[in-house]
Structure formats: structure tokens, C-alpha cells
Motif scaffolding. Structure first.
Motif, PDB file in Angstrom:
ATOM      1  N   PRO A   6     -27.976  17.854  11.965  1.00 44.73           N
ATOM      2  CA  PRO A   6     -28.233  16.635  11.079  1.00 44.73           C
ATOM      3  C   PRO A   6     -27.968  17.059   9.608  1.00 44.73           C
ATOM      4  O   PRO A   6     -27.998  18.348   9.430  1.00 44.73           O
ATOM      5  N   THR A   7     -27.951  16.207   8.723  1.00 46.67           N
ATOM      6  CA  THR A   7     -27.834  16.555   7.364  1.00 46.67           C
ATOM      7  C   THR A   7     -29.235  17.494   6.833  1.00 46.67           C
ATOM      8  O   THR A   7     -30.200  16.673   7.221  1.00 46.67           O
ATOM      9  N   THR A   9     -31.654  17.771   3.903  1.00 45.99           N
ATOM     10  CA  THR A   9     -31.763  17.217   2.553  1.00 45.99           C
ATOM     11  C   THR A   9     -32.676  18.124   1.930  1.00 45.99           C
ATOM     12  O   THR A   9     -33.787  18.364   2.312  1.00 45.99           O
TER      13      THR A   9
ATOM     14  N   HIS B  91     -27.426   7.505   7.558  1.00 48.65           N
ATOM     15  CA  HIS B  91     -27.879   8.666   8.208  1.00 48.65           C
ATOM     16  C   HIS B  91     -28.127   8.424   9.718  1.00 48.65           C
ATOM     17  O   HIS B  91     -28.794   9.003  10.569  1.00 48.65           O
ATOM     18  N   ARG B 161     -22.876  13.428  10.618  1.00 47.94           N
ATOM     19  CA  ARG B 161     -24.309  14.416  10.489  1.00 47.94           C
ATOM     20  C   ARG B 161     -25.322  13.410  10.396  1.00 47.94           C
ATOM     21  O   ARG B 161     -26.059  13.790   9.647  1.00 47.94           O
ATOM     22  N   PRO B 162     -25.436  12.601  11.493  1.00 44.47           N
ATOM     23  CA  PRO B 162     -26.642  11.680  11.215  1.00 44.47           C
ATOM     24  C   PRO B 162     -27.952  12.351  11.442  1.00 44.47           C
ATOM     25  O   PRO B 162     -28.229  13.522  12.091  1.00 44.47           O
ATOM     26  N   ARG B 163     -29.025  11.559  10.985  1.00 47.80           N
ATOM     27  CA  ARG B 163     -30.233  12.377  11.144  1.00 47.80           C
ATOM     28  C   ARG B 163     -31.147  11.431  12.199  1.00 47.80           C
ATOM     29  O   ARG B 163     -32.116  11.994  12.772  1.00 47.80           O
TER      30      ARG B 163
END
Lengths: 275, 320
Positions: A6-7, A9, B91, B161-163
Motif C-alpha cells: 500500500p501507499t 503516507t 485508497h 497502491r490501495p491501503r
């Protein structure tokens, strides 16, 4: 298979979900519109037969109903006839691309998948409108070529823009009608309704036979049809013919009516399409 | 996303805000209640398995989370926003149905279309590489095999690029190898900090992946806990045998047809031990972990018969 992570942050250490974490803004509406326009065009163009019907039919109508007629040699009449059939071409794009096309798309799971992506209704609808516009233009090219080469029709350059504007205005109620059909009906129903509406509206509006040849009763009915108002507008734009007083009110009323129907069908659809 | 939402207030908090949340969410279709007053939090980093028979409300729950439908009452939040707000879905990743790929578009084009919606997508070549789709890039999706379509569909969930990833029955129709490949991909994503909500009606799948299990039936949350807690709450093992007669063995449900006995229990080991200890004569012993769906049907059917109430209307399986 290996899934990318995942991203990350940097703003928050724990990765909590606050709206501040949404971070970078996604692509803008223009880019999304371009994206949807492009993929819809690709999808349509890859099934050429679907294109052929919409593009070829108006040109054939021109070849059969205008070119062999004696009035094809008269510039004013030939230009008027070309204008009528151009509106017919635009109209069938509206009823089929928007009506049947939208109904088909709604039935596909891909459409609901797209609705889960970070994009609103705007870019998807804009893509659809641009797609229809592209098809309308493509269907007009052979039609105008035939008119130019095989009839006496003429369109001075200074009237070109006016004509395009008139076609666009005349197309508005058809667009509303198409979207209403598309968002309100199933594919099968949409196809039937589009076909049932196309010919009577086209004929009654004077898109095949000029209204001067209509019996009085038909002319009276015709005056209240959106196609007749659109036809008068486009013919007036191309030939400079007088515009009947009824044209604008009739066109405006149909535009509002079909617009309201389309918006209502669209909203209703948001909640009920998955039943 | 806007400058007005300052990070300070939330940054100071020690508890972790959920990525997604339902509070008293109810969704009706006409007279049918598909989801009935469901409250659920999905905290970051969790791998949550959503179990239940067909028509239990799993799909409706996911559709509420991804903004496809709105709740009839109650509230749903995704990343602190309403899920039907496109910004809330930046996301979020999910898979289309494999039958739902546009057949005329090429594999690379489909990935590009989806990637185009995200601020920082995985580059298409990299994604295709990761999911073993490189050689298929120029193929139209209509010409792919079922397994290839499924792989593409799963790859699409990870483009942005999901959370949070929602996987609705991701392995239905996959062969064993492909299923394990997918499980590995899900585990790897989870190890990297990703959050997953996965629906399945296979207990095996949830056992292999999930940390937390939520069991849904008839629109309600029946059980919400760790895998162990759920396993003990659901009689998920089926013991079949032939015997002339059997003593009471403590099964949750028993169906007898002639000399065939079918027993549903949460603990097959204990049941078999009691069976052997009882000294009863039996043959053709068979212990199985059928789909949870079957277990549920067995249990719910028993409940319906016992109190004489008419069997409640199941939600028709709606389009996903």
C-alpha cells in the motif's frame, strides 16, 4: 503473483485513516474525461459493425431519397434535404449510442466496477457525450461528401458554424430522449423503443420528406414534434429560410421535458440498477 | 485532502481510526432486508474475513463500503468520508467480476484505464510482471482463459497502491495452484501493511488468511472474533457414518435417513472420541469440512424447523 504494497503516507506514522491522509489529489476531471472517452471509443471501434450501422444508414438514405430526385439539382432544395438527413444522422446517434449504448453498459459488471474507482459521474458522462459527438461527426462526413459531389447542395463557409450550432441545438431533445431510454430501460426494451421512436419522429418531423409535401393534418401534428422544430432550425441555418415562430418554443419545451426525464432516470438508476 | 482538515487533532490520538466503518447500517431492497443494523470497524492492517452463505448480505456490505449502494439507514464511512464521494475511494482497491472485463479492450489497456484514476499508480509493466500477465499485455480480455481473467481482475485491485482492498470471493472458480498463488499475494500485501476485507463461503480460505472473522447471515453479524472463536461458534464439521442406532453424541444437528447418520459439530475430534467410547457399531465413517454455506444451511434449517416459524426469505443473490 505478488501484490505491491500500500501507499506509505509520510504524514502519519501509524497510518491512521483520517481524511488528511488522503494525500495527493487524484487526476483532474479533464484527464479522467479523456481517459473515459478514449476507452469508450476503443471499445466501440473494436466492434466495427456497430459503427457501420450508424454511419452508413444516413448516407444510404441520402443516396436513395435525395440523389435520384429531380430537386437534387436545385441548390436550395438539395441543401435543405441534406440538412434534414444530417439531423437524422445525429438523431440516430443520440437514440442508439446514448439510448441503447447506455442501457447495454449499465447491464455490464464493468460499469459498476468503474463506479467504485475514484471518479464521479461527471467524467464518465462527459466521455459518453464526447463519444457520441465523435460518432455524429463521423456519420456526417460521408453524408456531406455525397451531397457535395452528387447534388447541387451548397453551404457557404460563413454558414458552416451556424449550421453546426443549429444541429447541436436540434440534437438536445434527442440527447435527452436517448439518455432517458438508456438509464430507464433494459437493453432489449431500449432497442425496441429507440427503433419505434426513430422512424416516426424522423418522418413526422420532415427529415425524409420535406413538410411542404405533407397533408395539412400531418403538418399540424408535425409542428409540435421536436424533430420538426430541429429540422426547421437546421434548414434555416443552411439555406436562410424563414424560421416559423413555433420553432424555438417547441424545441425548448422538448429539451426541458426530455432533460428532466433523463435526469430523473439517471438519479433513479443510481439506487435501483442493481436490483 | 483539503487544507482545512488539520492533522494535529488526529495525530495526537493513540487509538487508531478505522479505515472503514459501518454504524447501524441497514439496507433494504423493497421488502427484503439485505443488511440489518450492522456495525463494523475495519482497523488498518487487519485481514478480515467475511463469511456467510450466499445471500447472507456479504456482497451488500461490500457494496456499501465501496459506495456502489447507499444504506437505507445508518451510516457508512470510508477513510473518514462517505464512500460515494469519489475522493474517499482514492485508497481503495477492488476486483471486478471476471466476467465483467470489457472484452474488446486489451489487457494493458484495461490496466491503463484503471491506473489512470489514481494519483500514484503502479506502472503498468511492473503490475503485469508481478501478476504474470506480461505476455498477455496485447491480448483482448475476451480471449483470456478464466484463470487469466481472474488474475487480471485481482491485479486491478492493486493498481492504485490501495491501503484497503476488498476481495469478493476472490478464488471462486480457481484451481488449487492459482488459489494458493492468490493467497500468497494477499499475504504479501498484508505483510506490507495493507488492509484486506475478504468475503468467502469457504472456511478453508478464511482459515488460511484471516486474522479476524465476521460471520454474516440474513443480513446480521452472527459472530465477530478471532478464527478460534468463530470456529467454536459454528458447527463447521460434518461427520457421516452408517449405524443401526447411535447414542446421543452431542452434535449440533443430526439428520438420520435409514442407517445413514449425518452430524454437524464444531469439534469433530471430540465427537468421534465419544462415538468410539460409546462402543456403538458403525461403518463408513467420514469427516469433512464442507463449505460454511452448507454448515449454515444445516444449522439455520434446524432452527427454522424447531420453532415452527416459516423460513425467512433469503435475499436474492444480487449482481455484484
Amino acid at each position: 503473483m505478488s501484490a505491491p504494497g500500500p501507499t506509505r503516507t509520510s504524514s502519519s506514522s501509524t497510518g491512521t485513516a483520517t481524511s488528511t491522509d488522503l494525500g495527493r489529489r487524484g487526476p483532474g476531471a479533464l484527464r479522467l474525461t479523456a481517459l473515459h472517452t478514449r476507452s469508450q471509443l476503443l471499445e466501440t471501434v473494436r466492434v466495427p459493425i456497430a459503427v457501420v450501422g450508424t454511419v452508413v444508414f444516413p448516407t444510404l438514405t441520402m443516396l436513395f431519397f435525395v440523389v435520384p430526385q429531380p430537386f437534387a439539382g436545385d441548390p436550395v432544395q438539395a441543401t435543405g434535404a441534406t440538412a434534414q438527413i444530417s439531423l437524422f444522422a445525429v438523431m440516430s446517434v443520440c437514440l442508439f449510442t446514448y439510448g441503447v449504448g447506455v442501457a447495454e453498459d449499465r447491464a455490464l459488471p464493468w460499469d459498476s466496477y468503474l463506479r467504485t474507482l475514484p471518479v464521479g459521474a461527471g467524467p464518465r458522462l462527459a466521455g459518453r457525450l464526447l463519444n457520441g459527438l465523435a460518432f455524429a461527426l463521423v456519420s456526417l462526413v460521408p453524408l456531406v461528401l455525397v451531397a457535395w459531389l452528387l447534388t447541387a447542395a451548397t453551404l457557404p463557409l460563413d454558414r458552416l458554424l451556424l449550421t453546426a450550432g443549429a444541429l447541436a441545438a436540434a440534437a438536445l431533445p434527442m440527447l435527452g430522449l436517448g439518455l432517458w431510454i438508456g438509464y430507464r430501460m433494459t437493453t432489449k426494451a431500449a432497442l425496441a423503443v429507440a427503433q419505434v421512436l426513430l422512424l416516426p419522429l424522423a418522418f413526422g418531423g420532415g427529415l425524409f420528406l420535406p413538410p411542404q409535401l405533407f397533408p395539412a393534418w400531418l403538418d399540424a401534428v408535425s409542428t409540435w414534434l421536436p424533430t420538426r422544430a430541429g429540422r426547421d432550425l437546421v434548414v434555416s441555418a443552411t439555406t436562410g429560410a424563414d424560421l416559423p415562430a413555433t420553432t424555438w418554443p417547441v424545441l425548448a419545451a422538448w429539451t426541458v421535458l426530455t432533460g428532466v426525464l433523463a435526469v430523473r432516470a439517471y438519479r433513479r438508476d443510481e439506487g435501483r440498477r442493481f436490483r | 485532502m483539503t487544507a482545512s482538515t488539520a492533522p494535529s487533532a488526529d495525530g495526537a490520538r493513540t487509538d487508531v481510526a478505522p479505515l472503514a466503518r459501518l454504524v447501524g447500517a441497514t439496507r433494504r431492497y423493497g421488502d427484503v432486508v439485505a443488511l440489518d443494523d450492522v456495525t463494523l470497524d475495519v482497523p488498518p492492517g487487519q485481514l478480515l474475513g467475511l463469511l456467510g452463505p450466499n445471500g447472507a448480505g456479504k456482497s451488500t456490505l461490500l457494496q456499501l463500503l465501496c459506495g456502489l449502494r447507499r444504506p437505507t439507514s445508518g451510516s457508512v464511512e470510508l477513510f473518514g468520508r462517505a464512500p460515494w464521494d469519489p475522493a474517499a475511494r482514492v485508497h481503495l482497491g477492488l476486483t471486478p467480476q471476471e466476467t465483467g472485463l470489457p472484452p474488446t479492450l486489451r489487457v494493458g489497456e484495461v490496466v491503463d484505464v484503471v491506473a489512470g484514476h489514481f494519483p500514484d499508480p503502479v506502472p503498468t509493466p511492473e503490475l503485469l510482471e508481478r501478476f504474470g500477465l506480461v505476455e498477455l499485455r496485447r491480448r483482448q480480455t475476451g480471449g483470456l482463459s478464466g484463470g487469466q481473467k481472474r488474475r487480471l481482475a485481482v491485479a486491478l485491485a492493486f493498481v492504485g497502491r490501495p491501503r484497503l482492498v476488498l476481495l469478493d470471493e476472490p478464488t471462486t472458480g480457481l484451481d488449487v495452484d492459482a488459489r494458493h498463488d492468490l493467497w500468497d499475494a494477499v499475504r504479501e500485501y498484508h505483510r506490507g501493511g495493507g488492509t484486506v476485507v475478504l468475503t468467502s463461503h469457504y472456511l478453508e480460505e478464511v482459515e488460511a488468511l484471516a486474522e479476524r472473522v465476521v460471520v454474516v447471515d440474513r443480513g446480521r453479524v452472527l459472530v465477530d472474533g478471532t478464527l478460534e472463536e468463530v470456529r467454536s461458534a459454528v458447527p463447521a464439521r460434518r461427520v457421516r457414518l452408517r449405524a443401526a442406532s447411535l447414542p446421543e453424541l452431542g452434535a449440533e444437528r443430526v439428520v438420520v435417513e435409514g442407517d445413514r447418520h449425518e452430524m454437524w459439530t464444531a469439534d469433530a475430534d471430540a465427537l468421534v472420541r465419544r462415538l468410539v467410547a460409546s462402543g456403538a457399531d458403525f461403518s463408513a465413517l467420514e469427516v469433512a469440512s464442507p463449505s460454511l454455506e452448507e454448515a449454515f444451511l444445516a444449522v439455520t434449517a434446524a432452527g427454522g424447523d424447531a420453532d415452527g416459524a416459516p423460513h425467512p426469505t433469503r435475499t436474492p443473490e444480487v449482481a455484484r
